[in-house]
Design an enzyme around this catalytic site. Structure first.
Site, PDB file in Angstrom:
ATOM      1  N   HIS A   1      -6.828 -13.510  -6.945  1.00 10.61           N
ATOM      2  CA  HIS A   1      -7.599 -12.538  -6.176  1.00 10.61           C
ATOM      3  C   HIS A   1      -9.042 -12.566  -6.662  1.00 10.61           C
ATOM      4  CE1 HIS A   1      -9.140  -8.777  -4.590  1.00 10.61           C
ATOM      5  NE2 HIS A   1      -8.156  -8.809  -3.738  1.00 10.61           N
TER       6      HIS A   1
ATOM      7  N   LYS B   1       0.868  -1.184   0.000  1.00  8.98           N
ATOM      8  CA  LYS B   1       0.000   0.000   0.000  1.00  8.98           C
ATOM      9  C   LYS B   1       0.906   1.234   0.000  1.00  8.98           C
ATOM     10  CE  LYS B   1      -3.687  -2.650   0.966  1.00  8.98           C
ATOM     11  NZ  LYS B   1      -4.785  -2.887   0.043  1.00  8.98           N
TER      12      LYS B   1
END
Length: 443
Positions: free
Chosen positions: A283, A164
């Site tokens: 994912h 992130k």
């Protein structure tokens, strides 16, 4: 001859005395009929519309054997505690489906029927995939055991971290974050699912810097490290190009968004990964669009089974404890469907059918989303050894920086595994175990 006109589906497609065959694909649908539509008619309509039926009798029906090819609604039960809601069980003959194609399976079973007027809502709760069908799929490129052997890591969950901020870093700074996390003690770092190849960071630059970070961390720690390089792209050709480049760099694992990328692309990538020794991390971006409504759509356990057939070595499976919803029993149900070879029917965990995967490799469930060090005891207990625990903000949000955040996670994990192996109760003593582990820290 026959009479033209609209006719009741239940005459043909509702067969309560049908004995299901071992080769049938079985489906459990949660059906909410429109007012005035009987449950049998609604269930039969689902069976018809997702197999051979159309709204009227057609000439060409005489040229085929309906008895051989039709889907059959063979059982209906009312849902306890819900008004006018039923579970309809449908059996599909094996021959309705193309071998080895998840895409075709879904086009048939859930392709058209969800827009059906006679139904207010429809949800596919579970599928039973017979060995005769599952054997036509390659399945996961490597599976749990082969992955552990490749990584040389046993007896504990694996640790990951999503880098992130997910969008906006340059490739070099991105690689730097990867290095710090891996150096601190994580097994994997991960591209965020939205990171493909944007103007601020093109995929090739990212791949190069991440590979460099990986090898540097590997050399310094003496452990095998990985970074999930997201190969998801606008076209299948571009996706394969990225996967091939990853293989040329010699990295161990790539990643794909299987719902947005599509099952056809995913299956191609999974085949490439097996042929070339790459692990495949999956994912599930977009899953909540399909699975979040309680009475319409598809339960995630169906998407999870489909992924095991299409191919993937890891898949995100909720956390039970973090920021995203997921009920504990249901989550454990599909986690077992991903990992185990044989899963008994168990309605309390949402498993409608006994599923026998006949030695198809298993998939590691990934817990990810709003979890941090203090969740570690619960996660270790819920998911057990065969899982990947992913802490994004829970690593990079550490007040001292990324590497100490990674160290904290690794120390907490090792402490929990050790405590569990010594027979301590993680649920009761979890916080205590973490506190003991961090008592050696200067703060």
């Amino acid at each position: 001859g026959f009479k033209a006109g609209v006719k009741d589906y239940r005459l043909t497609y509702y067969t309560p005395d049908y004995e299901t065959k071992d080769t049938d694909i079985l489906a459990a649908f949660r059906v909410t009929p429109q007012p005035g539509v009987p449950a049998e008619e609604a269930g039969a309509a689902v069976a018809a519309e997702s197999s051979t039926g159309t709204w009227t009798t057609v000439w060409t029906d005489g040229l085929t054997s309906l008895d051989r090819y039709k889907g059959r609604c063979y059982h209906i039960e009312a849902v306890v505690g819900e008004e006018n809601q039923y579970i309809a069980y449908v059996a599909y003959p094996l021959d309705l489906f193309e071998e080895g194609s998840v895409t075709n399976m879904f086009t048939s079973i859930v392709g058209n029927v969800f827009g059906f007027k006679a139904l207010r809502a429809l949800r596919l709760e579970d599928l039973r995939i017979p060995p005769a069908y599952s054997k036509t799929f390659q399945g996961p490129p490597h599976g749990i055991q082969a992955e552990r052997d490749k990584l040389n890591k046993y007896g504990r969950p694996l640790l990951g971290c999503t880098i992130k901020p997910k969008l906006g870093l340059s490739a070099k700074n991105y690689g730097r974050a990867v290095y710090e996390c891996l150096r601190g003690g994580l097994d994997f770092t991960k591209d965020d699912e939205n990171v493909n190849s944007q103007p601020f960071m093109r995929w090739r630059d990212r791949f190069l810097f991440c590979a460099e970070a990986l090898y540097k961390a590997q050399a310094e720690t003496g452990e095998i490290k990985g970074h999930y390089l997201n190969a998801t792209a606008a076209t299948c050709e571009e996706m394969m190009k990225r996967a091939i480049f990853a293989r040329e760099l010699g990295v161990p694992i790539v990643m794909h968004d299987y719902l947005t990328g599509g099952f056809t692309a995913n299956t191609s990538l999974a085949h490439y990964c097996r042929d070339n020794g790459l692990l495949l991390h999956i994912h599930r971006a977009m899953h909540a669009v399909i699975d979040r409504q309680k009475n319409h759509g598809m339960h995630f356990r169906v998407l999870a089974k489909a992924l095991r057939m299409s191919g993937g070595d890891h898949i995100h499976a909720g956390t039970v404890v973090g920021k995203l919803e997921g009920e504990r029993e249901m989550t454990l149900g599909f986690v077992d469907l991903l990992r185990d070879d044989y899963i008994e029917k168990d309605r309390s965990r949402g498993i409608f059918f006994t599923q026998d995967w006949v030695s198809m490799p298993g998939v590691l469930p990934v817990a990810s989303g709003g979890i941090h060090v203090w969740h570690m005891p619960a996660l270790t207990e819920i998911f057990g050894d065969d899982s990947v625990l992913q802490f994004g903000g829970g690593t990079l949000g550490h007040p001292w920086g990324n590497a100490p955040g990674a160290v904290a996670n690794r120390v907490a994990l090792e402490a929990c595994v050790q405590a569990r192996n010594e027979g301590r109760d993680l649920a009761r003593e979890g916080n205590e175990i973490i506190r003991e582990a961090c008592s050696w820290s200067p703060e």
